[in-house]
Design a protein around this motif. Structure first.
Motif, short mmCIF file in Angstrom:
data_model
loop_
_atom_site.label_atom_id
_atom_site.label_comp_id
_atom_site.label_asym_id
_atom_site.label_seq_id
_atom_site.Cartn_x
_atom_site.Cartn_y
_atom_site.Cartn_z
N GLY A 13 8.34 4.44 -8.12
CA GLY A 13 8.38 5.04 -6.78
C GLY A 13 7.00 5.42 -6.28
N VAL A 32 11.18 11.00 -2.10
CA VAL A 32 12.05 12.06 -2.61
C VAL A 32 11.93 12.11 -4.14
CG1 VAL A 32 14.40 13.00 -2.70
CG2 VAL A 32 13.70 11.55 -0.77
N ASN A 33 11.63 13.27 -4.66
CA ASN A 33 11.58 13.44 -6.12
C ASN A 33 12.14 14.80 -6.49
OD1 ASN A 33 10.71 12.13 -8.66
ND2 ASN A 33 9.42 13.92 -8.87
N ASN A 34 12.75 14.90 -7.65
CA ASN A 34 13.38 16.17 -8.02
C ASN A 34 12.39 17.21 -8.59
OD1 ASN A 34 13.05 14.68 -10.31
ND2 ASN A 34 15.16 14.84 -11.03
N THR A 42 5.78 7.44 -20.38
CA THR A 42 5.35 6.72 -21.59
C THR A 42 4.71 7.67 -22.61
OG1 THR A 42 3.23 6.22 -20.59
CG2 THR A 42 4.94 4.56 -20.35
N VAL A 76 18.47 13.67 -5.48
CA VAL A 76 19.36 12.70 -4.83
C VAL A 76 20.71 12.78 -5.52
CG1 VAL A 76 19.79 10.25 -4.38
CG2 VAL A 76 17.43 11.15 -4.28
N LEU A 103 14.94 5.48 -9.18
CA LEU A 103 15.35 6.77 -9.78
C LEU A 103 15.27 6.80 -11.31
CD1 LEU A 103 18.24 7.76 -7.36
CD2 LEU A 103 16.04 8.93 -7.66
N PHE A 122 15.03 13.05 -25.08
CA PHE A 122 14.02 13.43 -24.10
C PHE A 122 13.86 12.33 -23.06
CE2 PHE A 122 12.05 11.81 -27.93
CZ PHE A 122 11.13 10.88 -27.49
N VAL A 258 23.03 8.14 -10.51
CA VAL A 258 23.18 8.03 -9.05
C VAL A 258 23.60 6.60 -8.66
CG1 VAL A 258 21.90 8.11 -6.84
CG2 VAL A 258 21.54 9.89 -8.57
N ASP A 290 13.58 1.18 -13.80
CA ASP A 290 14.67 1.17 -14.79
C ASP A 290 16.07 1.14 -14.20
OD1 ASP A 290 12.64 1.20 -16.60
OD2 ASP A 290 13.26 3.02 -17.64
N ALA A 307 7.31 0.47 -18.11
CA ALA A 307 6.47 0.98 -17.02
C ALA A 307 5.65 -0.18 -16.43
CB ALA A 307 5.54 2.06 -17.55
N ALA A 310 7.85 -1.91 -14.07
CA ALA A 310 8.15 -1.03 -12.93
C ALA A 310 6.99 -1.04 -11.93
CB ALA A 310 8.41 0.39 -13.44
C1 LIG Z 1 8.73 7.82 -25.05
C2 LIG Z 1 8.62 6.61 -24.17
C3 LIG Z 1 7.54 5.74 -24.35
C4 LIG Z 1 7.41 4.62 -23.52
N1 LIG Z 1 6.33 3.80 -23.70
C5 LIG Z 1 6.14 2.76 -22.85
C6 LIG Z 1 4.96 1.96 -22.95
O1 LIG Z 1 4.12 2.17 -23.83
N2 LIG Z 1 4.80 0.96 -22.04
C7 LIG Z 1 5.72 0.71 -21.06
O2 LIG Z 1 5.48 -0.20 -20.24
N3 LIG Z 1 6.85 1.44 -20.94
C8 LIG Z 1 7.10 2.45 -21.81
N4 LIG Z 1 8.23 3.22 -21.70
C9 LIG Z 1 9.23 2.90 -20.65
C10 LIG Z 1 8.81 3.49 -19.32
O3 LIG Z 1 8.51 4.86 -19.46
C11 LIG Z 1 9.89 3.31 -18.25
O4 LIG Z 1 10.26 1.95 -18.20
C12 LIG Z 1 9.36 3.76 -16.89
O5 LIG Z 1 9.16 5.16 -16.90
C13 LIG Z 1 10.29 3.39 -15.75
O6 LIG Z 1 9.70 3.82 -14.56
P1 LIG Z 1 10.60 4.28 -13.33
O7 LIG Z 1 9.65 4.62 -12.22
O8 LIG Z 1 11.67 3.29 -13.08
O9 LIG Z 1 11.36 5.59 -13.83
P2 LIG Z 1 10.85 7.03 -14.26
O10 LIG Z 1 9.53 6.97 -14.88
O11 LIG Z 1 12.00 7.55 -15.05
O12 LIG Z 1 10.76 7.84 -12.90
C14 LIG Z 1 11.92 8.27 -12.22
C15 LIG Z 1 11.54 9.41 -11.29
O13 LIG Z 1 12.68 9.75 -10.52
C16 LIG Z 1 12.91 11.17 -10.58
N5 LIG Z 1 14.36 11.37 -10.45
C17 LIG Z 1 15.29 11.03 -11.36
N6 LIG Z 1 16.52 11.32 -10.88
C18 LIG Z 1 16.35 11.86 -9.66
C19 LIG Z 1 17.25 12.35 -8.66
N7 LIG Z 1 18.58 12.32 -8.82
N8 LIG Z 1 16.71 12.82 -7.51
C20 LIG Z 1 15.36 12.83 -7.32
N9 LIG Z 1 14.48 12.38 -8.22
C21 LIG Z 1 14.97 11.89 -9.39
C22 LIG Z 1 12.34 11.59 -11.92
O14 LIG Z 1 11.97 12.95 -11.95
C23 LIG Z 1 11.11 10.68 -12.02
O15 LIG Z 1 10.01 11.24 -11.35
C24 LIG Z 1 8.39 4.35 -22.52
C25 LIG Z 1 9.48 5.23 -22.35
C26 LIG Z 1 9.60 6.35 -23.17
C27 LIG Z 1 10.76 7.29 -22.96
#
Ligand SMILES: Cc1cc2nc3c(=O)[nH]c(=O)nc-3n(C[C@H](O)[C@H](O)[C@H](O)COP(=O)(O)OP(=O)(O)OC[C@H]3O[C@@H](n4cnc5c(N)ncnc54)[C@H](O)[C@@H]3O)c2cc1C
Length: 391
Positions: A13, A32-34, A42, A76, A103, A122, A258, A290, A307, A310
């Motif tokens: 996002g 929008v973020n929570n 990561t 959301v 999200l 976590f 969601v 994701d 990530a 993403a």
């Molecule tokens: C421990 C760990 C290590 C990792 N290491 C790697 C790595 O080395 N390399 C790699 O490429 N990937 C890695 N990943 C995977 C990577 O973190 C995810 O694929 C990535 O975070 C996805 O990005 P995203 O923006 O889709 O979601 P997110 O990073 O989950 O962001 C979602 C956002 O939406 C917000 N949100 C959620 N629900 C709501 C709601 N209902 N209303 C408003 N806001 C909301 C959250 O607060 C957050 O800010 C790792 C994951 C973990 C858990």
């Protein structure tokens, strides 16, 4: 002027918003973020183990975007897709013309009994801090309880998250032993994994090196052991029982709830999107990160949730929203992985890199690569100030 609603201030996002700003897209942009902060998902395992604090891996979203973006701090609840409105927990519904849904992820239990009730996971800052506090509290408790299960930690799952967490945990053992006066060698860190092969996405020699590293540092690895139930203080896998007062569940992720609550055609809260990342039959409604499921055109298999993907999707989605606003055709998403880095604590790791050739790395130098990757991500999403603060 058209309104673009971007949901979620994670990698996908926030990068979308940065890209829309950079390309000077003529629209009203609402993010929008929570939480008021962005966190580096990561690095959540480092906060869970206590190697880093939450402040080390977060920065203020408002400082990362400029005045052209309205930042709404709210949760959301669902998306009224028919009427193009985002339903928020506190504020008025947000009307949009274009939607970028990013999200993110939640923990996946795969329906195993007792996981929600009797284990920790976590998926954001609060839950990572809760894991860390639980570990410290349980170890401190040993002084009065003399219950050896206070000294045992079971990590369920040996995917990337599980292995990276194990690396941080073994790094912390000497500190915990000293700080809480624990018996030397009294801590046990156990990993239970259904799959027979650990880190299958890495070349065999690298995954073997990672497993050897963890074993050498005292981790008891149990591959090929499917967990059937988690009870208070016990993880059950077939005929085996693993006793511990800290059980951490890391077996996988699903998309945000969601997605299901908004009536998408989904599997594990992930939606298969078209090649331009828009939902089939809904041009202007993009899902990235994701919550999306994107087939790799060359293999037909879905890309993993990372990530790296993403961020690449965010660039593509922002360009496609801009194209729609300008009346141009959208472009297909194309992804080329630059490789995989798996840390094993702050100083070691394994990496398979596809940049200027193919590189297989292990040991100390990988921590440098990981740091560069993290710094680059913070740099691109925020500013140099946050990058320096996170070091
Ligand atoms: C421990 C760990 C290590 C990792 N290491 C790697 C790595 O080395 N390399 C790699 O490429 N990937 C890695 N990943 C995977 C990577 O973190 C995810 O694929 C990535 O975070 C996805 O990005 P995203 O923006 O889709 O979601 P997110 O990073 O989950 O962001 C979602 C956002 O939406 C917000 N949100 C959620 N629900 C709501 C709601 N209902 N209303 C408003 N806001 C909301 C959250 O607060 C957050 O800010 C790792 C994951 C973990 C858990």
């Amino acid at each position: 002027m058209a309104t673009i609603a971007v949901l979620g201030g994670g990698y996908a996002g926030l990068r979308t918003v940065k890209r829309l700003m950079h390309d000077k897209v003529d629209a009203h942009i609402v993010l929008v973020n929570n939480h008021p902060y962005h966190y580096e998902s990561t690095q959540l395992h480092e906060v869970a183990a206590g190697t880093k604090t939450s402040a080390d891996i977060t920065f203020d979203i408002r400082e990362a975007v400029d005045h052209r973006v309205d930042v709404v701090i709210d949760t959301v609840v669902s998306i009224d897709r028919e009427n193009k409105r985002v339903i928020l927990e506190h504020g008025e519904p947000l009307a949009y013309d274009y939607l970028v849904n990013a999200l993110g992820f939640e923990s996946e239990t795969f329906g195993v009994k007792g996981v929600k009730e009797h284990s920790l996971s976590f998926t954001d800052i609060d839950s990572a801090v809760a894991v860390h506090e639980h570990i410290e509290r349980t170890l401190a408790n040993y002084a009065t309880s003399h219950d050896e299960n206070d000294l045992h930690i079971v990590v369920c799952g040996a995917g990337f998250t599980g292995i990276e967490l194990l690396g941080e945990l073994v790094h912390q053992v000497p500190r915990w032993t000293k700080q809480y006066g624990l018996p030397e060698g009294g801590m046990r860190i156990i990993c239970v994994e259904a799959g027979k092969k650990i880190l299958p996405m890495l070349p065999e020699d690298l995954s073997t090196w990672a497993v050897d590293f963890l074993t050498k540092h005292g981790v008891e690895m149990h591959p090929g052991t499917a967990i059937t139930e988690v009870k208070p203080g016990v993880v059950i896998g077939g005929d085996l029982e693993f006793h511990a007062n800290t059980v951490i569940w890391t077996t996988g992720v699903r998309g945000s709830h969601v997605i299901n609550d908004s009536g998408y055609d989904q599997k594990r809260n992930r939606v298969v999107v078209g090649e331009d990342l828009a939902v089939e039959g809904h041009p202007g409604e993009f899902l990235i990160g994701d919550v999306s499921a994107v087939p790799d055109a060359s293999s037909g298999r879905l890309y993993p949730t990372t990530a790296q993907i993403a961020i690449a999707q965010a660039d593509a989605a922002a360009a496609n929203v801009a194209a729609l606003i300008d009346g141009r055709p959208t472009q297909p998403f194309v992804f080329k992985s630059v490789g995989t880095v798996c840390s094993l604590g702050p100083h070691e790791g394994v990496a398979s890199i596809d940049m200027l050739g193919h590189w297989k790395l292990k040991g100390h130098k990988v921590s440098l690569v990981k740091k560069l990757v993290n710094d680059r991500s913070v740099l691109e999403l925020a500013h140099v100030k946050e990058m320096l603060a996170s070091n």
